[in-house]
Design a protein around this motif. Structure first.
Motif, PDB file in Angstrom:
ATOM      1  N   VAL A   1     -58.407 -13.895  -4.099  1.00  0.00           N
ATOM      2  CA  VAL A   1     -58.506 -12.442  -3.889  1.00  0.00           C
ATOM      3  C   VAL A   1     -57.155 -11.864  -3.492  1.00  0.00           C
ATOM      4  O   VAL A   1     -56.755 -10.793  -3.984  1.00  0.00           O
ATOM      5  N   VAL A   2     -56.412 -12.555  -2.627  1.00  0.00           N
ATOM      6  CA  VAL A   2     -55.089 -12.064  -2.236  1.00  0.00           C
ATOM      7  C   VAL A   2     -54.144 -12.054  -3.435  1.00  0.00           C
ATOM      8  O   VAL A   2     -53.378 -11.101  -3.633  1.00  0.00           O
ATOM      9  N   TRP A   3     -54.220 -13.100  -4.264  1.00  0.00           N
ATOM     10  CA  TRP A   3     -53.305 -13.260  -5.403  1.00  0.00           C
ATOM     11  C   TRP A   3     -53.640 -12.306  -6.538  1.00  0.00           C
ATOM     12  O   TRP A   3     -52.779 -11.579  -7.063  1.00  0.00           O
TER      13      TRP A   3
ATOM     14  N   ALA B   1     -67.454 -11.824  -5.668  1.00  0.00           N
ATOM     15  CA  ALA B   1     -66.446 -12.372  -4.758  1.00  0.00           C
ATOM     16  C   ALA B   1     -66.888 -12.238  -3.297  1.00  0.00           C
ATOM     17  O   ALA B   1     -66.650 -13.146  -2.486  1.00  0.00           O
ATOM     18  N   ALA B   2     -67.532 -11.126  -2.953  1.00  0.00           N
ATOM     19  CA  ALA B   2     -68.008 -10.936  -1.584  1.00  0.00           C
ATOM     20  C   ALA B   2     -69.096 -11.945  -1.232  1.00  0.00           C
ATOM     21  O   ALA B   2     -69.127 -12.483  -0.120  1.00  0.00           O
TER      22      ALA B   2
ATOM     23  N   THR C   1     -68.619 -14.752   1.703  1.00  0.00           N
ATOM     24  CA  THR C   1     -69.568 -14.839   2.818  1.00  0.00           C
ATOM     25  C   THR C   1     -70.230 -16.212   2.878  1.00  0.00           C
ATOM     26  O   THR C   1     -70.337 -16.823   3.952  1.00  0.00           O
ATOM     27  N   LEU C   2     -70.668 -16.710   1.735  1.00  0.00           N
ATOM     28  CA  LEU C   2     -71.322 -18.021   1.716  1.00  0.00           C
ATOM     29  C   LEU C   2     -70.356 -19.139   2.091  1.00  0.00           C
ATOM     30  O   LEU C   2     -70.723 -20.073   2.823  1.00  0.00           O
ATOM     31  N   SER C   3     -69.127 -19.060   1.609  1.00  0.00           N
ATOM     32  CA  SER C   3     -68.168 -20.117   1.919  1.00  0.00           C
ATOM     33  C   SER C   3     -67.850 -20.139   3.414  1.00  0.00           C
ATOM     34  O   SER C   3     -67.718 -21.217   4.010  1.00  0.00           O
ATOM     35  N   LEU C   4     -67.747 -18.962   4.029  1.00  0.00           N
ATOM     36  CA  LEU C   4     -67.518 -18.918   5.477  1.00  0.00           C
ATOM     37  C   LEU C   4     -68.707 -19.511   6.226  1.00  0.00           C
ATOM     38  O   LEU C   4     -68.532 -20.267   7.195  1.00  0.00           O
TER      39      LEU C   4
ATOM     40  N   LEU D   1     -62.710  -9.101   1.189  1.00  0.00           N
ATOM     41  CA  LEU D   1     -62.227 -10.011   2.241  1.00  0.00           C
ATOM     42  C   LEU D   1     -62.483  -9.428   3.627  1.00  0.00           C
ATOM     43  O   LEU D   1     -61.628  -9.472   4.509  1.00  0.00           O
ATOM     44  N   PHE D   2     -63.671  -8.914   3.800  1.00  0.00           N
ATOM     45  CA  PHE D   2     -64.088  -8.323   5.075  1.00  0.00           C
ATOM     46  C   PHE D   2     -64.258  -9.433   6.122  1.00  0.00           C
ATOM     47  O   PHE D   2     -65.080 -10.332   5.941  1.00  0.00           O
TER      48      PHE D   2
END
Length: 470
Positions: free
Chosen positions: A80-82, A103-104, A108-111, A249-250
């Motif tokens: 997302v940053v790239w 992506a959201a 969220t799931l990865s966190l 990327l909240f």
């Protein structure tokens, strides 16, 4: 070239440099606030006056750890940053929103998976204080609604558990409904919260676009200087597109996955978006649907009455009042259904205030939490919220990128001063913190990728150093 002509670019660069330093200073102050809250909380504990939070200002346990979600979260953050700003500028608007939602959800799931499947997702909503603990006992929904308020107060044989008693019955009904359609258990409940909460990554930028006068969502290029002093005024669709990577990327996604407040945040954000569409696009169905969702939010959490400043900001920016009648009809229908079913919202609210002081809230110092709450909120909103708010306050044009973050902060300050939110606000205030991303376009374009890195780093640090709980 005259001396005057040479001095103008130099003067502009100097102003930009000063503004950038002020942005960094605002973020440093935010970090300092979190650090001071942690130190003071620790000192109060040593002095025999615990603030009733294991890792103040967060309701969490200090537990540095990694998990299966660690490489996934890092990968999503890097991608997302790239590529996020580039894709936000180039993709067709609808395609961008689909990508943002996906992506959201992944973020969220990865966190959540940093804590593992059971501890981070499937087991979150199954503990004794949580909603799923009460689901098996709800065998008659109409009877439950009629008797709901009588079970709010504590120290009764049939008192509701902490989370059920602290919210209107709409929250419990969501999980009862999942159980009835065959999606029983903590895994399905948690995934529902994640999928609903991720909708804010679509709702926030779409609301900005609608209220900015954006049409088909095609990129309006350029960063132009407005005629109003030195304030940068973005083109309509640029404001919405700039918000997308920040909404994805909240940092508050740490608490969206998986808590019911993530669900509340998604419902509320989509409700605001639908209202904005109804007011700006002559879309009566959207206006009605917005009213239904916003009223439904009131039956998910009493605190969502504080959506009022956001709703007011939408109305002011849209400058149309007639569709509000349709929104009121939609909202009124929700209120009528709950009231006819035997639950009167105001009675429930008064009993919840009494229940609040029956529990640990009576031991939480207002003098500490009235400012430490803001430290926890800052972590959820992300450090980029500090320069966004700084610029929103100092800016002059009445634009969505200014008014929506400011309206969210009005709601937060009202909740904070009420004394009915002491600790756990990193989760409870998610429906407001998601709106800080609306002001991303206020940040100068060269600095946005850097602030995205800060946002991602905030979430990753919190999630890997603390074991969040609620």
């Amino acid at each position: 070239m005259t001396i005057l002509q040479r001095s103008r670019p130099s003067s502009a660069r100097a102003r930009l440099s000063r503004a950038s330093r002020a942005d960094i200073a605002a973020a440093v102050v935010a970090v300092a606030l979190i650090g001071i809250a942690a130190v003071v909380g620790g000192l109060l504990y040593l002095a025999g006056r615990p603030v009733q939070a294991s890792s103040p200002p967060f309701y969490a346990h200090w537990l540095p750890h990694i998990g299966p979600g660690t490489p996934l979260a890092l990968a999503v953050a890097v991608l997302v940053v790239w590529q996020g700003p580039k894709l936000a500028a180039r993709l067709a608007w609808r395609s961008l929103l689909v990508a943002a939602y996906a992506a959201a959800v992944a973020w969220t799931l990865s966190l959540a998976l940093v804590d593992g499947w059971q501890r981070g997702i499937a087991g979150r909503l199954t503990t004794k204080p949580e909603y799923l603990h009460e689901v098996p006992g709800v065998t008659d929904v109409p009877a439950m609604l009629r008797g709901f308020a009588a079970r709010i107060l504590d120290f009764q044989p049939d008192s509701w558990t902490t989370h059920v008693s602290g919210h209107p019955p709409g929250a419990l009904l969501v999980f009862v409904g999942l159980d009835r359609i065959g999606l029983a258990g903590g895994g399905w409940a948690a995934l529902t919260c994640v999928l609903a909460g991720a909708a804010a990554a679509v709702a926030v930028p779409e609301t900005v676009r609608l209220l900015s006068g954006g049409g088909d969502g095609r990129l309006a290029t350029g960063w132009r200087r407005g005629t109003r002093g030195s304030v940068a005024v973005a083109e309509p669709t640029e404001a919405a597109r700039a918000a997308v990577p920040f909404a994805v990327l909240f940092p508050g996604a740490v608490w969206v996955g998986a808590s019911a407040d993530g669900l509340f945040a998604g419902v509320a954000a989509v409700g605001v978006m639908a209202l904005a569409r109804g007011l700006t696009r002559r879309a009566p169905v959207s206006a009605f649907f917005g009213g239904v969702l916003l009223a439904s939010a009131l039956y998910l959490s009493y605190g969502l009455t504080l959506l009022a400043p956001l709703v007011l900001a939408v109305v002011v920016l849209a400058r149309r009042w007639r569709p509000l009648l349709l929104a009121a009809l939609g909202g009124g229908a929700v209120v009528a259904v709950f009231t006819a079913s035997g639950f009167w919202w105001w009675d429930g609210y008064q009993l919840v205030v009494e229940r609040y002081y029956q529990g640990v809230a009576s031991d939480r110092s207002y003098g500490y939490w009235v400012w430490a709450n803001l430290a926890a909120f800052t972590a959820a909103a992300g450090l980029a919220a500090a320069p966004i708010l700084r610029r929103a306050v100092l800016g002059r044009p009445s634009t969505p990128q200014r008014l929506l973050p400011l309206a969210a902060m009005v709601a937060v300050l009202a909740a904070d001063l009420s004394g009915l939110s002491k600790a756990e606000v990193e989760r409870i205030w998610l429906p407001f913190s998601v709106w800080l991303a609306a002001g991303a376009v206020l940040l100068p374009p060269p600095s946005r990728r850097g602030w995205l890195i800060v946002q991602a780093a905030t979430a990753l640090l919190v999630n890997h150093l603390l074991l969040t709980s609620w």
